[in-house]
Design an enzyme around this catalytic site. Structure first.
Site, short mmCIF file in Angstrom:
data_model
loop_
_atom_site.label_atom_id
_atom_site.label_comp_id
_atom_site.label_asym_id
_atom_site.label_seq_id
_atom_site.Cartn_x
_atom_site.Cartn_y
_atom_site.Cartn_z
N GLU A 1 -18.75 -28.54 12.17
CA GLU A 1 -17.82 -28.18 13.16
C GLU A 1 -16.35 -27.93 12.97
O GLU A 1 -15.70 -28.80 12.49
CB GLU A 1 -18.07 -28.69 14.58
CG GLU A 1 -17.39 -28.37 15.70
CD GLU A 1 -17.41 -29.41 16.83
OE1 GLU A 1 -16.29 -29.77 17.49
OE2 GLU A 1 -18.42 -29.84 17.11
N CYS B 1 -11.10 -29.75 19.24
CA CYS B 1 -11.87 -28.32 18.68
C CYS B 1 -12.44 -27.52 19.94
O CYS B 1 -12.18 -26.19 19.95
CB CYS B 1 -12.97 -28.61 17.79
SG CYS B 1 -12.25 -29.57 16.42
#
Length: 517
Positions: free
Chosen positions: A254, A288
């Site tokens: 990720e 994120c």
């Protein structure tokens, strides 16, 4: 409420998988709120990684041989310990990261969601699955799973517990051992969660935590593991993907995001404005999946902006271990410098500061105000690059079509948020967005917390998925086992080969009438 006592960090430091601390040296970990020392942690080397993998490989076969339900029972006890020790775990996370306490609780909740879903579902997902054989009656086929072996997890500093040991949960349930490299700024969070796993009954050799620099410890893990899980920047993700590719091992990551929120006509602007504060500034924007771009239909842009700025203005920026602050500190001087540079660059090129825009050393050494910019263009650093801090840009747009086009005009594709007149309108807009997750009428938390669904990014935001069946089965190798019964494919006695081949072809053609063919 004070920072955790030094004895806590001394005890956790001893759990690091490093044999000769005196020879390796130590690193002082500061409390982010004040900069004062919390404790020291040993600094690992490639030799420590090699030893950790040796220990993990020795322990893994015995763990894999245990029934999946037995493995799940250990992780379920870990879930209970998370609940019991959540306050001290939040203290440690806050001390290392400087985030507000409610954001620290997100880590505990995330691990609870993961532990609950995987322990309940892993035994069934790992059970052999029957599939139709090539020829009915003659063949009985099943698909089994085998663990990869030893999984490497390279974790970030922004959610240092959830994205280290939290990512180890499905890998362990799948029958693997795990070697974790926590970020050098936040090793104690990973060690604290590992400690609870050991207390839950996980054999010590199965989970090895090796603190140390990415250039040495991270590289050694990438060069030693059987599967690599990474969370961090897109640039580092590319480098690690190349290393994994050369070794032909599996890789999941990720990576970065420049996540959009779309606010359409008819949306509940009060709710959208309040939720946007959390979506943009959770963990001081160091997330994120947080929002960095706000696209608002022009007919409601002024009203939304007024409500949003009012909500930002009432958000409490502060340090402390209670629930008195809404927004906490940045993690490091480097992050503070990045945010400061992005704001200065944008304003020097014509952007307007609607809120915030300044560092707050009066609160703590690494605090920066939640900042909202208008008139941002692609020529500005924050226009297309991820800031990873408390900075969001607001853009009035003429229509939803324009909002969707601009939201998709990025190399990233991690998360998005949509607010519209109805849920159905929101879902229709969501289906047009190139993002791994989309939240309708929220920012990011429901998508993250839906552990039964895959979580990850498109484009340069990632490879593979965490959560859901994908997040478990990626740590396994599928193995097809086919048992042939009665007779095999050799030509039977007294039957001409040409006749036998015609029979096989006739059977093959007839299979199209069977279900699942």
């Amino acid at each position: 409420m004070p920072a955790p006592a030094p004895a806590v960090f001394t005890r956790l430091s001893a759990l690091a998988a490093i044999d000769d601390v005196d020879a390796r040296g130590t690193r002082v970990i500061p409390e982010t709120f004040t900069g004062e020392p919390l404790g020291t942690v040993p600094v690992g080397t490639a030799a420590d990684v090699e030893a950790a993998f040796g220990t993990a490989r020795a322990a893994q076969p015995r763990w894999a041989a245990r029934d999946a339900a037995e493995r799940a029972a250990v992780l379920d006890r870990f879930r209970g310990l998370l609940v019991r020790h959540r306050d001290e775990l939040m203290d440690i996370v806050q001390a290392e990261t400087g985030k507000a306490r409610w954001a620290a609780q997100e880590e505990i909740m995330g691990m609870l969601f993961a532990a609950r879903w995987f322990t309940r579902n892993a035994p069934a997902l790992l059970r052999p699955q029957s599939v139709p054989g090539a020829f009915p009656l003659l063949n009985r086929a099943s698909v089994r799973t085998q663990p990869k072996g030893v999984v490497g997890v390279i974790a970030p500093w922004n959610y240092p517990m959830l994205l280290s040991v939290g990512d180890a949960i499905p890998a362990l349930l799948a029958g693997n051992a795990v070697v974790v490299k926590p970020d050098s700024q936040t090793p104690f969070s990973a060690l604290a969660a590992a400690d609870l796993l050991y207390r839950a009954g996980l054999p010590r050799g199965l989970l090895q935590v090796v603190p140390g620099p990415g250039t040495e410890v991270g590289t050694a893990i990438a060069d030693s593991c059987d599967y690599l899980m990474f969370t961090g920047s897109s640039a580092t993700g590319r480098t690690l993907a190349e290393r994994a590719g050369r070794r032909l091992i599996g890789f999941s990551a990720e990576l970065g995001g420049k996540n959009p929120m779309i606010v359409a006509r008819g949306a509940n602007l009060d709710r959208a404005a309040k939720a946007a504060v959390r979506a943009c500034f959770s963990n001081a924007g160091q997330l994120c999946i947080s929002i960095e771009r706000l696209y608002v239909e022009r007919s409601i842009a002024d009203e939304f902006t007024e409500k949003f700025l009012r909500a930002v203005g009432t958000a409490r920026l502060g340090a402390g271990y209670g629930y008195t602050a809404d927004i906490g500190s940045l993690i490091s001087a480097a992050q503070l410098e990045t945010v400061t540079k992005h704001v200065a660059d944008a304003t020097s090129k014509g952007a307007t500061v609607l809120a915030g825009g300044k560092a707050r050393p009066d609160i703590g050494p690494l605090f920066f105000e939640p900042t909202v910019l208008a008139d941002v263009t692609d020529e500005m650093e924050c226009g297309r690059s991820e800031t990873f801090g408390p900075l969001v840009s607001i853009y009035p747009v003429e229509s939803v079509d324009e909002a969707v086009r601009l939201a998709n005009d990025t190399e990233y594709g991690l998360n998005a948020s949509v607010w519209a007149r109805t849920k159905a309108d929101g879902e229709r807009i969501a289906a047009r967005l190139r993002a791994g997750t989309v939240c309708v009428d929220e920012g990011y938390a429901p998508a993250w917390g839906t552990t039964g669904a895959p979580m990850g990014g498109m484009g340069t935001s990632g490879v593979g998925r965490r959560h859901g069946a994908d997040g478990l089965l990626k740590y396994t190798e599928p193995q097809t086992v086919v048992v042939t019964r009665f007779l095999n494919l050799d030509t039977p006695p007294l039957v001409p080969t040409a006749v036998w081949q015609r029979v096989l072809m006739s059977i093959t053609r007839g299979l199209r009438f069977l279900p699942g063919r």
